[in-house]
Design an enzyme around this catalytic site. Sequence first.
Site, PDB file in Angstrom:
ATOM      1  CG  HIS A  63      -1.879  -0.941   1.442  1.00 51.49           C
ATOM      2  ND1 HIS A  63      -2.904  -1.033   0.187  1.00 51.49           N
ATOM      3  CD2 HIS A  63      -2.248  -2.020   1.927  1.00 51.49           C
ATOM      4  CE1 HIS A  63      -3.644  -2.425   0.379  1.00 51.49           C
ATOM      5  NE2 HIS A  63      -3.106  -2.700   1.597  1.00 51.49           N
TER       6      HIS A  63
ATOM      7  NE  ARG B  95       1.864  -4.890   3.336  1.00 50.96           N
ATOM      8  CZ  ARG B  95       0.679  -4.574   3.899  1.00 50.96           C
ATOM      9  NH1 ARG B  95      -0.140  -5.502   4.457  1.00 50.96           N
ATOM     10  NH2 ARG B  95       0.431  -3.215   3.777  1.00 50.96           N
TER      11      ARG B  95
ATOM     12  CG  ASP C  47      17.593 -11.695  -6.977  1.00 50.51           C
ATOM     13  OD1 ASP C  47      17.949 -12.659  -5.973  1.00 50.51           O
ATOM     14  OD2 ASP C  47      17.428 -11.898  -8.047  1.00 50.51           O
TER      15      ASP C  47
ATOM     16  CD  GLU D 149      -4.286  -9.236   3.944  1.00 47.78           C
ATOM     17  OE1 GLU D 149      -4.302  -8.146   4.619  1.00 47.78           O
ATOM     18  OE2 GLU D 149      -3.350  -9.450   3.046  1.00 47.78           O
TER      19      GLU D 149
ATOM     20  CG  ASP E 210      -7.021  -6.401   3.552  1.00 46.55           C
ATOM     21  OD1 ASP E 210      -7.732  -5.905   2.724  1.00 46.55           O
ATOM     22  OD2 ASP E 210      -6.060  -5.754   3.766  1.00 46.55           O
TER      23      ASP E 210
END
Length: 253
Positions: free
Chosen positions: A48, A73, A87, A151, A177
């Site tokens: 988000h 995240r 990576d 969620e 959520d």
Amino acid sequence: MDLPRNAFKAALKAGQRQIGFWSTLPDGGLVELLAGCGYDWLLIDSEHAPVDPRAMLPLMQAAAPYPTSVVVRPGWNDPVEIKRLLDAGAQTVLVPYVQTAEEARAAVAAVRYPPLGIRGVAGTTRASQWGAIEGYTQQANDEICLLVQVETEAAARNIEEIAAIDGVDGIFVGPADLAASMGFPGETGRPEVRAAVCDAVRRIVAAGKPAGFLSADQTFVAEVAEAGGSFLAVGIDSVLMRRAAVALRQSWD
Ligand SMILES: O=C(O)C(=O)C[C@H](O)[C@@H](O)CO
């Protein structure tokens, strides 16, 4: 050079509570400030927040000198995005919106090199200190910590199956959520939502996995801690900043 040990993964395994903070404002100076505030972990969000793997790199670099574990995240349970974050040097990944054991298995595969998973092997990346970490490819799986996010009501029903997947190191319950999926969008404080979160946390712990949570409501966090939650984010940069700025302005009314 040795592969950096993942202190967050080790702490979860040892059952040590980890208090975290949620970073959503993608600015290196702000991330550096937050990284030095004493939290055990700092979540840098791209689900988000306008952060792609390229923008994530300087944010991780800003936090790197500080004794806090960076958790990133990705925007989705996407093996390509996850691979690029790993990576770039991420060692702990919180994958959003995992609803089934199959989706949890896919997230595990995304963070592991073959033959255990599907993470693509690169000759040299920041994760291996550009090749300075000898044996990175052989050891990397051991120090990567995978957290998945439960969620929705459907996901909550599947907690035991998700928790049973080898390679899931912790399960995070997302209250915003979950509240929306229960028909209460924007109402995380409702008693039904609080009860559902605490029930999910108890079941995660009973299934043998560490449970995580985020809220800027300290009473809610305390309830989740009481239910057994162990990796707890207790604040969000944007929320803290807005609350403080509004309160300061109001003090002059
Ligand atoms: O469902 C949730 O709650 C989360 O996943 C955390 C939110 O994404 C976070 O942005 C706070 O609202």
